[in-house]
Scaffold this active site. Sequence first.
Site, PDB file in Angstrom:
ATOM      1  N   CYS A 172       0.834  -1.200   0.000  1.00  0.00           N
ATOM      2  CA  CYS A 172       0.000   0.000   0.000  1.00  0.00           C
ATOM      3  C   CYS A 172       0.875   1.259   0.000  1.00  0.00           C
ATOM      4  O   CYS A 172       1.475   1.563  -1.021  1.00  0.00           O
ATOM      5  CB  CYS A 172      -0.996  -0.046   1.146  1.00  0.00           C
TER       6      CYS A 172
ATOM      7  N   HIS B 229      -3.630  -5.015   0.301  1.00  0.00           N
ATOM      8  CA  HIS B 229      -3.042  -5.605   1.518  1.00  0.00           C
ATOM      9  C   HIS B 229      -3.126  -7.128   1.455  1.00  0.00           C
ATOM     10  O   HIS B 229      -4.109  -7.699   1.945  1.00  0.00           O
ATOM     11  CB  HIS B 229      -3.801  -5.113   2.749  1.00  0.00           C
TER      12      HIS B 229
ATOM     13  N   GLU C 198      -1.694  -9.222   3.213  1.00  0.00           N
ATOM     14  CA  GLU C 198      -1.604  -9.820   4.549  1.00  0.00           C
ATOM     15  C   GLU C 198      -2.971 -10.183   5.144  1.00  0.00           C
ATOM     16  O   GLU C 198      -3.066 -11.104   5.946  1.00  0.00           O
ATOM     17  CB  GLU C 198      -0.847  -8.877   5.511  1.00  0.00           C
TER      18      GLU C 198
END
Length: 538
Positions: A384, A510, A512
């Site tokens: 990001c 993102h 993750e």
Amino acid sequence: MSKTKYIFVTGGVTSSLGKGIISASLAKLLQERGYSVTIQKLDPYINIDPGTLNPYEHGECFVTEDGAETDLDLGHYERFLNIPTSQVNNVTTGRIYQSVIDKERKGEFLGKTVQVIPHITDEIKYRIQILGKTGDFDIVITEIGGTIGDIESLPYVEAVRQLKWELGDQNALAIHLTLIPYLAAAGELKTKPTQHSVKMLMQSGVTPDILVCRTEHHLNDNIKRKLALFCNVKKESIIESIDAETIYDVPNLMLAEKLDLVVLNQLKLPLGKVPKLLKWNDFLQKHKNPKNNVTIGIIGKYVELHDAYKSINEALIHAGANNEVKVNIHWVHSENLTENNVSKKLKNLNGIIVAPGFGGRGIEGKIDAVRFARENKIPFLGICLGMQMAVIEYARNVLGLTNANSLEMNEKTRHPVINLMKEQKKVTNKGGTMRLGAWNCSLSENSKVFDIYKSKKISERHRHRYEFNNKYLNQFNKAGMQTTGINSKTDLVEIIELSNHPWFIGVQYHPEYKSTVLNPHPLFVAFIKASLAHKKSK
Ligand code: GLN
């Protein structure tokens, strides 16, 4: 009679006992026994959601597929259960009051005085039961944020009391997670704080059915008997939760303590098959017996609080296990990085992650870190804001666009290589207004990311207002920074990578948020693999 069964989890004595991990571990065991389970978090603060909170306050803001900005516990729920959560899985006091007040303005209370009881508690009960009413879940676990005794949690505890009574013992139960401190001087575990906490819970009309006791030492029979007697709980329902080496040990520990059996017996549900946790234990085995190790630098500005990067941390653990590699994280404060010290501070790293973030603080240090990774061919993952910093660094140092910047950091920059998204220009409210949640992205076939994802179409979660400025697209592509992932509807650049670097990838989204124990994220897996290869090549 309700079909879905409800489990409420409250916390006592202190905060940070790990209600989220206990809830997720119990849910995992019930899932393995064949039940569909989801977990919900009720947060007693007045913010509508944690989206506007500084990460120093409550750690990371976790984003769901449907674009809800939520508590980081939802990340644990997803990582343990491998199923997505949504907006209804996280409710705050702010949201509860907002909907009650909206109804009041519409006249829906027909002239009545609107009060905490019954109106706020009714709204809480409604929100708890939304998940059950979807028909998708056999069991809903609701975690009540905060600690028993907090003024803010009172309406929630009252709602639990009412629901337990309305649904009956076979359909709803309460678990109280508490601490049994060890007094080294006396050489003893102490039950008194738990007795007081349970007493306080009972004063609110809720008798816990199960006590889960966090402890540094094993609870002996005597202690269990004492707790049972003074807390009105059956002895087999006193569950020890001993400190674990990793949170991923907790499902096995709860299985050994028979937490799942106690729950199913009380709820009069068939026991199903004994959880084997095969894939889970395969992950644990690899996590605990690494064949190698790598050191990954996370460059961010909230590094003092590791919870601010919870999902990145966990995604690295999943990816490490997948590669049978121990991932040592080296936290680097971006404000402490300068052109002069970057080489000294980052030279021992095998891979570099530049973290997400907002605002100008520490960004020049992030840009220095990107340059160091690019020039020294160290595997680089920009997430990001990290991706945006990679674009700025390339603009300044390769394209020669002096002082190129993001409009977020400098509204007057001559080279706004990172631009405010068009639909964001009219946005004035801060809460819930970013580009959020899952969006599709098309990958170029001739790219590193295509090799990694092995698919032309992917979907990833987002949380941002700024974007790559397509005015500069050709300039970047010609100079070797490839835009290899695009949202085909809006042309928004989602991924950049460098063709003349072994592993340099920046993503506007993102990754993750989507990494789980059973599905480690391919991008993190490939990043760790590349970092290991880089280490070996030295
Ligand atoms: N501040 C940047 C933006 O809003 C990046 C956000 C992030 O890293 N999540 O676009």
